[in-house]
Design a protein around this motif. Sequence first.
Motif: not given
Length: 357
Positions: A124-126, A130-132, A214-216, A224-226, A228-233
Amino acid sequence: MKEKLIFTNLVGEVVDGLVAELGNPRVAIVADTNTAQLVLPLLVNESKAAAAATVITVKSGDVNKNIDTLSDLWKKLMDMEATRNTLIINLGGGVVSDMGGFAAATFKRGMRCINIPTTLLAAVDASVGGKTGINFNGLKNQIGVFSEPVAAVISTIYFNTLPQQEIMSGYAEMLKHGLLENPDTLGKLLASSPVYPMFDATRLLPLIEESVLVKSRIVEKDITESGIRKALNLGHTIGHAFEAYSYRRKSPIPHGYAVAWGLVVELVLSHIILGFPSDELQRFAAYVLENYGAYEITCDDYPALVADMRQDKKNSSPDNINFTLLENVGVPRININATAEQIGGALDIYRDLMHIA
Ligand code: GLY
C-alpha cells in the motif's frame, strides 16, 4: 510512463504476461534473504520468467539499505552482464523496492523494473509512487531518485505468514489513505480489523486496491512531492517523532503503530487548527485505541518530542512545525504550521482520548 497497477492473486501468470509484453527481456529478481527463502520458490513455481531469472539476493532489513548493499547489487548486475534492456523484478518489502528500484534507475542510466510487494506495508505504500533510494550517513532515504516501476503486481498471497505487526503497520497506512479520501473509504476500513483472528484476509484485496488508488491518484498529480503529495505525510510528523523517541527510550515501536498514534494526534491538531469534526476524531481515536492500544507519554516527554519534530525536513523555520492536516475526512490541507503550544495541547487531548493518566 505511468506505472501499471495490477491487483491479482494470479501473480505468476501476470508476471509472465508482463514479461512477454515487454519483449521477453532477461530478468533479474532482487530478493532479500527472507523473501529468497520463503517467497521466491512460490513465484518460481508459478512463473516461467521467474524460473529462468537470475536471482540477486540482498541482506534484509533497513540497516542494510545502504551504499555497500547497493554496490554489491550493481556488481551482481554487471556479473550477469545486465543491459539497459534487462528487467528487474523487486520481490520483497520496501527495502527491496527502494534499493532495487534505485539500482534499476541508475544502472546503465536506467533499466525497467516491476515491484512485487511481499508485505502489506509495501503493497500500500513503497511499491507505488516511484520513491527509490538508500539511507546514507546515518540518515534515512538521503540518496535517491523518483523513478516509477513499469508495474506493481499487488496480491495477498504472500501475506499468510506475515507477523501481526506487519499487518498492523500496513493497515495504518491504509487508514491514512481512508482519511485522505472520503468517509466511505474510511468507513470500510473502520468496519474491519487488522487484528487476528477478527482480521478478514478475504476482504483485503479490494480494500488494498481502493487504498493504493488513493495514493496513486495523489502521486499522479505531483510525483516529486512539491505540492499535494505532501498530503501523504498525514500522521507522519508526529508518528516519526514517536518512533524516534521510542528508539531513544530503548523500547522501539513499529512504524505502523507510530503512524496510527501519529494520525490520532494530527487529527486532534486538525480539530484545534482547522475545525476537523470532533465526532470523526473520537470515532477514529476509539478505533486506534481498540486495535493498536496507546503510546504512553507524559507531559515531561513533550519537549523531546517537539525537538524531534523540529528536525523534520518539511519545516522552513524552527519556530513553526509543518504539518499536513485535515479540514474534514477527504479534505487535506498541506503546509499548515503549528506552534509547540498547539502541539502540547494536542498531546494533552491525545492522552485523554487514549485513556492515558
Ligand atoms: N510514503 C509517502 C509517499 O510515497 O509519498
